[in-house]
Scaffold this motif. Structure first.
Motif, PDB file in Angstrom:
ATOM      1  N   VAL A 210       0.842  -1.199   0.000  1.00  0.00           N
ATOM      2  CA  VAL A 210       0.000   0.000   0.000  1.00  0.00           C
ATOM      3  C   VAL A 210       0.876   1.248   0.000  1.00  0.00           C
ATOM      4  CG1 VAL A 210      -0.236  -0.097   2.525  1.00  0.00           C
ATOM      5  CG2 VAL A 210      -1.879   1.212   1.179  1.00  0.00           C
ATOM      6  N   TRP A 211       0.498   2.196  -0.841  1.00  0.00           N
ATOM      7  CA  TRP A 211       1.247   3.444  -1.022  1.00  0.00           C
ATOM      8  C   TRP A 211       0.977   4.421   0.112  1.00  0.00           C
ATOM      9  CZ3 TRP A 211      -0.067   8.543  -1.259  1.00  0.00           C
ATOM     10  CH2 TRP A 211       0.862   9.437  -1.792  1.00  0.00           C
ATOM     11  N   LEU A 212       2.024   5.158   0.508  1.00  0.00           N
ATOM     12  CA  LEU A 212       1.863   6.325   1.363  1.00  0.00           C
ATOM     13  C   LEU A 212       2.969   7.314   1.070  1.00  0.00           C
ATOM     14  CD1 LEU A 212       3.292   5.795   4.887  1.00  0.00           C
ATOM     15  CD2 LEU A 212       3.046   3.809   3.418  1.00  0.00           C
ATOM     16  N   SER A 213       2.739   8.550   1.449  1.00  0.00           N
ATOM     17  CA  SER A 213       3.717   9.620   1.240  1.00  0.00           C
ATOM     18  C   SER A 213       4.617   9.737   2.458  1.00  0.00           C
ATOM     19  CB  SER A 213       3.004  10.953   1.004  1.00  0.00           C
ATOM     20  OG  SER A 213       3.919  12.029   1.097  1.00  0.00           O
ATOM     21  N   ARG A 214       5.905   9.917   2.226  1.00  0.00           N
ATOM     22  CA  ARG A 214       6.834  10.108   3.347  1.00  0.00           C
ATOM     23  C   ARG A 214       6.515  11.383   4.116  1.00  0.00           C
ATOM     24  NH1 ARG A 214      12.351  13.203   2.246  1.00  0.00           N
ATOM     25  NH2 ARG A 214      11.669  13.954   4.258  1.00  0.00           N
ATOM     26  N   HIS A 215       5.814  12.320   3.467  1.00  0.00           N
ATOM     27  CA  HIS A 215       5.496  13.591   4.119  1.00  0.00           C
ATOM     28  C   HIS A 215       4.413  13.433   5.191  1.00  0.00           C
ATOM     29  CE1 HIS A 215       8.150  15.570   1.348  1.00  0.00           C
ATOM     30  NE2 HIS A 215       7.457  15.148   0.310  1.00  0.00           N
ATOM     31  N   THR A 216       3.792  12.259   5.266  1.00  0.00           N
ATOM     32  CA  THR A 216       2.827  11.994   6.339  1.00  0.00           C
ATOM     33  C   THR A 216       3.498  11.355   7.555  1.00  0.00           C
ATOM     34  OG1 THR A 216       2.294   9.771   5.498  1.00  0.00           O
ATOM     35  CG2 THR A 216       1.029  11.635   4.610  1.00  0.00           C
ATOM     36  N   LEU A 217       4.808  11.107   7.473  1.00  0.00           N
ATOM     37  CA  LEU A 217       5.527  10.410   8.536  1.00  0.00           C
ATOM     38  C   LEU A 217       6.347  11.371   9.378  1.00  0.00           C
ATOM     39  CD1 LEU A 217       6.813   7.387   6.407  1.00  0.00           C
ATOM     40  CD2 LEU A 217       4.789   7.467   7.871  1.00  0.00           C
ATOM     41  N   THR A 218       6.517  11.032  10.643  1.00  0.00           N
ATOM     42  CA  THR A 218       7.296  11.829  11.586  1.00  0.00           C
ATOM     43  C   THR A 218       8.491  11.023  12.049  1.00  0.00           C
ATOM     44  OG1 THR A 218       5.274  12.922  12.355  1.00  0.00           O
ATOM     45  CG2 THR A 218       7.225  13.097  13.758  1.00  0.00           C
ATOM     46  N   ASP A 219       9.656  11.694  12.146  1.00  0.00           N
ATOM     47  CA  ASP A 219      10.880  11.008  12.539  1.00  0.00           C
ATOM     48  C   ASP A 219      10.937  10.838  14.054  1.00  0.00           C
ATOM     49  OD1 ASP A 219      13.283   9.764  12.528  1.00  0.00           O
ATOM     50  OD2 ASP A 219      14.474  11.515  11.948  1.00  0.00           O
ATOM     51  N   ASN A 220      10.046   9.999  14.521  1.00  0.00           N
ATOM     52  CA  ASN A 220       9.952   9.680  15.941  1.00  0.00           C
ATOM     53  C   ASN A 220       9.466   8.236  16.021  1.00  0.00           C
ATOM     54  OD1 ASN A 220       7.886   9.346  18.323  1.00  0.00           O
ATOM     55  ND2 ASN A 220       9.354  10.911  18.999  1.00  0.00           N
ATOM     56  N   GLU A 221      10.176   7.390  16.748  1.00  0.00           N
ATOM     57  CA  GLU A 221       9.854   5.968  16.724  1.00  0.00           C
ATOM     58  C   GLU A 221       8.450   5.664  17.211  1.00  0.00           C
ATOM     59  OE1 GLU A 221      12.775   3.411  18.402  1.00  0.00           O
ATOM     60  OE2 GLU A 221      14.402   4.161  17.125  1.00  0.00           O
ATOM     61  N   SER A 222       8.004   6.354  18.244  1.00  0.00           N
ATOM     62  CA  SER A 222       6.643   6.117  18.758  1.00  0.00           C
ATOM     63  C   SER A 222       5.599   6.514  17.721  1.00  0.00           C
ATOM     64  CB  SER A 222       6.434   6.901  20.051  1.00  0.00           C
ATOM     65  OG  SER A 222       7.297   6.444  21.071  1.00  0.00           O
ATOM     66  N   SER A 223       5.789   7.689  17.106  1.00  0.00           N
ATOM     67  CA  SER A 223       4.849   8.134  16.071  1.00  0.00           C
ATOM     68  C   SER A 223       4.887   7.212  14.864  1.00  0.00           C
ATOM     69  CB  SER A 223       5.182   9.568  15.643  1.00  0.00           C
ATOM     70  OG  SER A 223       5.070  10.458  16.725  1.00  0.00           O
ATOM     71  N   MET A 224       6.083   6.730  14.503  1.00  0.00           N
ATOM     72  CA  MET A 224       6.201   5.835  13.358  1.00  0.00           C
ATOM     73  C   MET A 224       5.481   4.517  13.637  1.00  0.00           C
ATOM     74  SD  MET A 224       7.522   5.786  10.258  1.00  0.00           S
ATOM     75  CE  MET A 224       8.911   6.929  10.232  1.00  0.00           C
ATOM     76  N   ARG A 225       5.559   4.030  14.840  1.00  0.00           N
ATOM     77  CA  ARG A 225       4.850   2.783  15.185  1.00  0.00           C
ATOM     78  C   ARG A 225       3.344   2.948  14.999  1.00  0.00           C
ATOM     79  NH1 ARG A 225       8.921   2.730  19.219  1.00  0.00           N
ATOM     80  NH2 ARG A 225      10.350   0.972  18.887  1.00  0.00           N
ATOM     81  N   VAL A 226       2.818   4.082  15.439  1.00  0.00           N
ATOM     82  CA  VAL A 226       1.388   4.342  15.290  1.00  0.00           C
ATOM     83  C   VAL A 226       1.022   4.429  13.810  1.00  0.00           C
ATOM     84  CG1 VAL A 226      -0.454   6.016  15.704  1.00  0.00           C
ATOM     85  CG2 VAL A 226       1.196   5.491  17.526  1.00  0.00           C
ATOM     86  N   ALA A 227       1.868   5.131  13.022  1.00  0.00           N
ATOM     87  CA  ALA A 227       1.579   5.320  11.599  1.00  0.00           C
ATOM     88  C   ALA A 227       1.572   3.999  10.844  1.00  0.00           C
ATOM     89  CB  ALA A 227       2.602   6.275  10.992  1.00  0.00           C
ATOM     90  N   LEU A 228       2.524   3.107  11.151  1.00  0.00           N
ATOM     91  CA  LEU A 228       2.638   1.854  10.399  1.00  0.00           C
ATOM     92  C   LEU A 228       1.706   0.763  10.910  1.00  0.00           C
ATOM     93  CD1 LEU A 228       6.478   1.545   9.681  1.00  0.00           C
ATOM     94  CD2 LEU A 228       4.713   2.844   8.470  1.00  0.00           C
ATOM     95  N   GLN A 229       1.272   0.869  12.162  1.00  0.00           N
ATOM     96  CA  GLN A 229       0.413  -0.170  12.726  1.00  0.00           C
ATOM     97  C   GLN A 229      -0.897  -0.298  11.966  1.00  0.00           C
ATOM     98  OE1 GLN A 229       1.198  -2.471  15.096  1.00  0.00           O
ATOM     99  NE2 GLN A 229      -0.768  -3.389  14.514  1.00  0.00           N
ATOM    100  N   GLN A 230      -1.419   0.816  11.437  1.00  0.00           N
ATOM    101  CA  GLN A 230      -2.695   0.759  10.714  1.00  0.00           C
ATOM    102  C   GLN A 230      -2.592  -0.138   9.482  1.00  0.00           C
ATOM    103  OE1 GLN A 230      -3.766   4.487   8.569  1.00  0.00           O
ATOM    104  NE2 GLN A 230      -1.782   5.281   9.293  1.00  0.00           N
ATOM    105  N   TYR A 231      -1.428  -0.137   8.823  1.00  0.00           N
ATOM    106  CA  TYR A 231      -1.253  -0.977   7.637  1.00  0.00           C
ATOM    107  C   TYR A 231      -1.034  -2.438   8.037  1.00  0.00           C
ATOM    108  CZ  TYR A 231      -0.633   3.700   5.833  1.00  0.00           C
ATOM    109  OH  TYR A 231      -0.818   5.029   5.545  1.00  0.00           O
ATOM    110  N   LYS A 232      -0.326  -2.631   9.153  1.00  0.00           N
ATOM    111  CA  LYS A 232      -0.144  -3.987   9.657  1.00  0.00           C
ATOM    112  C   LYS A 232      -1.479  -4.576  10.099  1.00  0.00           C
ATOM    113  CE  LYS A 232       2.270  -7.539  10.973  1.00  0.00           C
ATOM    114  NZ  LYS A 232       2.976  -8.397   9.991  1.00  0.00           N
ATOM    115  N   THR A 233      -2.275  -3.772  10.804  1.00  0.00           N
ATOM    116  CA  THR A 233      -3.586  -4.234  11.277  1.00  0.00           C
ATOM    117  C   THR A 233      -4.503  -4.573  10.120  1.00  0.00           C
ATOM    118  OG1 THR A 233      -3.382  -2.906  13.297  1.00  0.00           O
ATOM    119  CG2 THR A 233      -5.595  -3.604  12.669  1.00  0.00           C
TER     120      THR A 233
END
Length: 451
Positions: A210-233
């Motif tokens: 699934v496609w996403l833009s890097r501009h929707t991501l934050t360089d913070n491990e906790s925030s990245m976990r939240v962002a990627l979990q939706q695709y894993k779920t």
């Protein structure tokens, strides 16, 4: 070589001063500075060196009978990318694109000068091997494969965002035995349900990127976990993350955080529209492929963009830097209109000529359904045990032999008609093989088959 600084605290690196010169330099090839990551290797003779001030990496040139590639590899998380500054004496200096401020310890990317006969250079894996080995222990979930792409097949038009079209590409991937379908850009804005796509694909035994833009991501491990979990779920097998043209220190840090957390979530990654990532697939083996350069399916913007010469140069000069998401096998527009300047057999050969952990087969199902290429595309590997370039001349031809298990695949790309010879020295003494040959037929759209 690279520079490494130990200790603690913060350090600022405004420049690097190490320089190199190439003796008896001949024709050079580099990516134009003004065209970003989606560009072709442009050729210039040595007279241009007198007015060159800087050049993109990698730079390819000749010295005597050898080819020379100047490049950087194994980009880290806390250093920016570089360009080459050209001195008045023709020397090259690696110049960071910005001043670096980082916490110690700090190491630059490796600076690499690779010189050898051209076929050896095109077969080299040194750029990947310089990177740090992975610390990811469980690799069982990382599975290379072939993928259908509605975005490429529908020629980047809005029709690829229709759910009926998406289902038809998933159906095609299933019938072909391909492992994946890629749900591409703007799907969310157009009301496509990721859950519905994954559910339908799962029923057909097809995984989803699934496609996403890097501009929707934050360089913070906790925030990245939240962002990627939706695709894993949702059940996605991987993500395709676009817009990595920025070669800054901040971009390198974000990319490293993305790959780290994606590995933690067991998500494979495709980087699209990206600067050089050579070697990162060794450190992060979930990085399946990178679109870096002008890909094959860009012809839909202009038929002259993707020529045989461009394909050959890309195969030669991009090969040492890892998997390339080149989108091979694009015979025509979705409705069948021919725009490609190369033959169908040439297009088919690109699927072997370019290595990619996720090999997007770019054409629409209706253009492949009755093609001579249909059957070989069912069995074509996405991973190789061994690769060896047998002959190459920039802009003229490129030939490579790849092995998957006991099967070998040979691809030959050419700008003008020629007869290619392949030494069969890789065969064991007395070994008997069956050859299936797909070559140019009586017209550009004809693929002749011999057995």
């Amino acid at each position: 070589w690279r520079y490494a600084m130990q200790g603690s605290g913060t350090v600022t690196v405004p420049e690097e001063t190490g320089a190199l010169r190439i003796p008896s330099q001949s024709t050079i090839y580099s990516l134009p500075l003004c065209q970003g990551t989606r560009s072709s290797f442009a050729e210039a003779d040595t007279e241009l060196l007198e007015c060159m001030k800087c050049a993109q990496l990698p730079l390819v040139t000749g010295s005597g009978d050898n080819t020379v590639i100047i490049a950087e590899t194994a980009p880290g998380a806390n250093y920016c990318g570089s360009r080459l500054t050209v001195g008045a004496d023709g020397s090259y200096t690696f110049t960071p694109v910005e001043t670096v401020t980082a916490t110690l310890p700090l190491a630059t990317p490796w600076r690499m000068v690779l010189t050898a006969p051209l076929a050896t250079v095109a077969s080299s894996a040194i750029a990947e091997c310089l990177a740090d080995p992975t610390t990811v222990n469980d690799l069982s979930w990382i599975k290379p494969g072939r993928a259908a792409s509605a975005f490429a097949g529908e020629d980047h038009t809005a029709s690829y965002l229709d759910m009926a079209t998406i289902r038809s590409y998933i159906d095609w991937a299933s019938r072909q035995g391909w492992e994946y379908f890629t749900l591409d850009k703007s799907w969310r804005q157009n009301g496509i349900s990721l859950n519905d796509v994954v559910s339908y694909a799962k029923s057909k035994n097809v995984g989803v990127f699934v496609w996403l833009s890097r501009h929707t991501l934050t360089d913070n491990e906790s925030s990245m976990r939240v962002a990627l979990q939706q695709y894993k779920t949702a059940g996605a097998k991987g993500i395709k993350v676009e817009f990595w043209e920025d070669n800054s220190q901040a971009s390198a840090s974000l990319r490293n955080t993305l790959l780290k957390i994606a590995a933690e979530k067991q998500l494979m990654v495709i980087l699209s529209n990206s600067v050089n990532t050579a070697g990162l697939n060794r450190t992060w083996p979930n990085l399946m492929t990178t679109e870096s350069g002008l890909a094959n399916n860009s012809y839909c913007f202009s038929p002259d963009l993707v020529s045989a010469r461009h394909n050959i140069n890309s195969a030669i000069m991009r090969a040492p830097f890892g998997p390339n998401d080149y989108h091979p096998v694009d015979f025509a527009e979705a409705e069948g209109k021919l725009l490609q300047s190369v033959t169908h057999a040439h297009q088919l050969a690109l699927a072997v000529g370019f290595r990619s952990g996720v090999q997007h087969i770019a054409d629409a199902p209706d253009n492949l359904r009755y093609s001579m290429a249909k059957e070989i595309l069912k069995s074509l590997p996405a991973a190789w045990d061994e690769s060896r370039c047998t002959s190459a001349i920039p802009g003229e031809y490129f030939s490579i032999v790849r092995r998957n298990g006991s099967e070998r695949y040979i691809a030959a790309l050419t700008a003008e008609a020629r007869t290619a010879e392949f030494p069969l020295t890789f065969l064991a003494g007395g070994e008997t093989v069956n050859a299936y040959i797909y070559r140019d037929g009586t017209c550009p759209t004809d693929i002749a088959f011999e057995y």
